[in-house]
Design an enzyme around this catalytic site. Structure first.
Site, short mmCIF file in Angstrom:
data_model
loop_
_atom_site.label_atom_id
_atom_site.label_comp_id
_atom_site.label_asym_id
_atom_site.label_seq_id
_atom_site.Cartn_x
_atom_site.Cartn_y
_atom_site.Cartn_z
N LYS A 202 0.92 -1.19 0.04
CA LYS A 202 -0.13 -0.03 0.01
C LYS A 202 1.00 1.27 -0.10
CE LYS A 202 -2.88 2.28 3.42
NZ LYS A 202 -3.76 1.65 4.50
C1 5RP Z 1 -2.83 3.92 8.97
C2 5RP Z 1 -3.04 3.30 7.79
C3 5RP Z 1 -4.63 3.54 7.26
O1 5RP Z 1 -5.49 2.32 7.12
C4 5RP Z 1 -4.49 4.38 6.01
O2 5RP Z 1 -3.86 5.69 6.12
C5 5RP Z 1 -5.77 4.42 4.94
O3 5RP Z 1 -6.80 5.45 5.62
P1 5RP Z 1 -6.60 6.76 5.04
O4 5RP Z 1 -7.45 6.59 3.43
O5 5RP Z 1 -7.54 7.45 5.72
O6 5RP Z 1 -5.27 7.34 4.52
O7 5RP Z 1 -2.76 2.60 7.09
O8 5RP Z 1 -1.55 3.86 9.01
#
Ligand code: 5RP
Length: 292
Positions: A202
């Site tokens: 991610k």
């Molecule tokens: C926190 C994360 C969150 O799941 C990620 O940031 C996704 O959420 P957003 O769309 O609010 O950024 O990994 O560390």
């Protein structure tokens, strides 16, 4: 010591997607049945993509805006998520066990938002992940951060444990405030995660050259939603990411902080699974908003 690779003219072949023999997901054809089955609970085998609903923010920042009452505000959205990303605490205490889709469990943690965030450790055993039937385990990786090596070690330990039990590892590339979020940094971060064994990665979307980030990563990439933006902007970001090779979104705040979260998650689905344009998806959002 090898020299830093600062060559400018790199060949990413962005016009030639990586082939995916044996399984619908990039780089996952050689994985075992259990691993592929779990990935099929995260990514829709028909579109090859996912809308992960991310609600794990509380693991370092407590009751985040929009997540104060997950039972009331998030559980009603579960029908539209391909996968839920949460902590084991929320899973056990709030999520109905009848939820039959994939659950990606947050497996690293430690410091709160009051401290140095890269100071994380693994925060869950693999036995616990098996007991909770996790579809994948998520670990934060802080490339360039103060505790970079430890976060990589957290990830490789999770990859080793996950591979023993058929549980995929999602490496979450975390960008510190001091680091530049550009394609060069993202390429470095996601490629290191993939090379060291992450099943999928991610990262944040960057407006320039994002297709070089996806092209040079041999495993699927999903994008984080990031800070809340106007709905049309968030849909544009998701659409650009998908068109440039992302396999989906792991979106939190842009869904649960929307005034109409149910309409928003359905609009995001249209972009991710149906290749709707951002404008078409925004029209859908507006129609559904009126209905709700
Ligand atoms: C926190 C994360 C969150 O799941 C990620 O940031 C996704 O959420 P957003 O769309 O609010 O950024 O990994 O560390």
């Amino acid at each position: 010591m090898p020299e830093a690779d600062d060559k400018q003219a790199k060949s990413f072949h962005t016009d030639r997607p990586q082939e995916t023999p044996g399984f619908f997901l990039k780089g996952c054809g050689a994985l075992d049945w259990g691993m592929q089955n779990r990935l099929s609970r995260i990514f829709d085998p028909d579109s090859g993509r996912t809308v992960m609903l991310a609600v794990d923010h509380g693991y370092f920042q407590g009751p985040t805006t929009g997540l104060e009452r997950i039972d009331l505000d998030i559980v009603p959205l579960l029908g539209w998520a391909d996968t839920l990303m949460c902590t084991r605490g929320i899973l056990r205490s709030v999520i109905p066990p009848t939820f039959a889709k994939g659950v990606v469990l947050r497996a690293s943690g430690g410091p709160s938002i009051l401290k140095e965030l890269s100071d994380e450790h693994l925060a869950m055993s693999i036995e616990e992940a098996v007991r909770l039937d996790a579809a994948a385990l998520a670990v934060q990786v802080f490339i360039g951060g103060e505790h970079e090596s430890r976060s990589i070690r957290n990830m490789t330990r999770l990859v080793d444990a996950g591979n023993r039990h058929g549980i995929p590892t999602l490496a979450v590339t975390a960008v510190g405030r001091e680091l530049t979020r550009d394609a060069k940094y993202m390429r470095l971060a996601v490629r290191i995660c993939a090379e060291l064994g992450a099943t999928y990665v991610k990262t944040y979307f960057v407006p320039e050259d994002f297709e070089t980030v996806t092209a040079s990563c041999p495993v699927p990439i999903v994008i984080a939603g990031g800070k809340k933006q106007p709905e049309l902007d968030a849909l544009r970001m998701a659409s650009l990411a998908i068109r440039q090779g992302a396999s989906g979104v792991d979106m939190g705040r842009n869904i649960f902080q929307s005034e109409h979260p149910a309409a928003m998650i359905r609009a995001v689905r249209a972009v991710v699974h149906e290749n709707a344009s951002p404008e078409e998806a925004y029209d859908l959002y507006r129609d559904l908003r009126e209905e709700s």
